[in-house]
Design an enzyme around this catalytic site. Structure first.
Site, mmCIF file in Angstrom:
data_model
loop_
_atom_site.group_PDB
_atom_site.id
_atom_site.type_symbol
_atom_site.label_atom_id
_atom_site.label_comp_id
_atom_site.label_asym_id
_atom_site.label_seq_id
_atom_site.Cartn_x
_atom_site.Cartn_y
_atom_site.Cartn_z
ATOM 1 N N TYR A 14 -5.041 -4.227 -2.729
ATOM 2 C CA TYR A 14 -3.654 -3.581 -2.378
ATOM 3 C C TYR A 14 -3.963 -2.630 -1.000
ATOM 4 O O TYR A 14 -2.784 -2.186 -0.539
ATOM 5 C CB TYR A 14 -3.305 -2.657 -3.373
ATOM 6 C CG TYR A 14 -3.003 -3.373 -4.891
ATOM 7 C CD1 TYR A 14 -1.954 -4.195 -4.831
ATOM 8 C CD2 TYR A 14 -3.953 -3.491 -6.010
ATOM 9 C CE1 TYR A 14 -1.844 -5.037 -6.000
ATOM 10 C CE2 TYR A 14 -3.729 -3.950 -7.160
ATOM 11 C CZ TYR A 14 -2.730 -4.715 -7.227
ATOM 12 O OH TYR A 14 -2.394 -5.396 -8.323
ATOM 13 N N HIS A 19 3.385 -0.885 -0.100
ATOM 14 C CA HIS A 19 3.380 -0.161 -1.364
ATOM 15 C C HIS A 19 2.313 1.011 -1.357
ATOM 16 O O HIS A 19 2.557 1.952 -2.143
ATOM 17 C CB HIS A 19 3.280 -0.779 -2.725
ATOM 18 C CG HIS A 19 3.918 -0.734 -3.736
ATOM 19 N ND1 HIS A 19 5.021 0.161 -3.824
ATOM 20 C CD2 HIS A 19 3.955 -0.720 -5.001
ATOM 21 C CE1 HIS A 19 5.693 0.273 -5.052
ATOM 22 N NE2 HIS A 19 4.874 -0.068 -5.761
ATOM 23 N N ASN A 67 2.554 2.485 -10.977
ATOM 24 C CA ASN A 67 3.847 2.839 -12.207
ATOM 25 C C ASN A 67 3.214 3.896 -13.114
ATOM 26 O O ASN A 67 3.959 4.385 -14.051
ATOM 27 C CB ASN A 67 4.188 1.649 -12.607
ATOM 28 C CG ASN A 67 4.734 0.736 -11.714
ATOM 29 O OD1 ASN A 67 5.133 1.057 -10.560
ATOM 30 N ND2 ASN A 67 5.025 -0.396 -11.791
#
Length: 187
Positions: A14, A19, A67
């Site tokens: 990531y 993000h 999240n």
């Protein structure tokens, strides 16, 4: 004391994705202040205590995935004796064009699941947020794929200076408050 929390996803897969704009900003903030984020197993985060303008700042990156950031941040805030007014959240926003920055004093999650997790865990939306625009124009309708993809070279040229602005905005909030930062950076 302030807590500057960058939202993102842990792991090399990531790194440097849209993000993880919040992680990019908090990495640069720590570097600017001369500190290095270190892993805290107690809090499942990377974090460091820094000083700026005679104010202690905890720079935080939850390692619980975007999240599920809220419980980690809430635990850190409780342990450090901070309230929601001490939090500055930094994160990506697909509703802002690439290269734009927006500061808000409070508000809804706008569908951002990391921000929603913070609001739920804290029981309030009354904390400063610095939103870094990642746009939607190239997503082709698949937002998840878009936010988890890496920046193109052209996009990085636009967003890298905005990440620097996010660092400046966080420092402005620490020094002068969110209203001053909104007046300076939302123009």
């Amino acid at each position: 004391m302030k807590i500057v929390c960058g939202l993102g996803n842990p792991g090399s897969e990531y790194a440097h994705t849209r993000h993880n704009a919040g992680f990019e900003a908090t990495d640069r903030l720590a570097e600017r202040l001369g500190y290095r984020l270190r892993r805290s197993f107690r809090f499942r985060a990377r974090m460091c205590r820094a000083e700026h303008d005679e104010t202690a700042i905890w720079i935080v990156q939850p390692l619980t995935y975007m999240n599920l950031s809220g419980p980690t941040v809430a635990a850190i805030m409780r342990a450090k004796g901070c309230g929601a007014s001490d939090l500055i959240a930094v994160f990506d926003d697909a509703d802002l064009p690439v290269g734009k920055l927006r500061i808000r004093r409070r508000g809804s999650s706008g569908g951002h699941k990391g921000l929603g997790s913070l609001i739920e865990a804290l029981g309030t939306d009354d904390f400063a947020r610095i939103r870094i625009g990642i746009g939607r124009e190239n997503s082709g309708g698949d937002l998840v794929e878009h936010v988890l993809s890496r920046w193109s070279a052209e996009e990085w040229e636009l967003v890298s200076p905005v990440i620097e602005k996010a660092v400046e905005a966080a420092l402005c909030i620490v020094e002068s408050g969110v209203e001053a930062a909104m007046n300076r950076f939302n123009g």
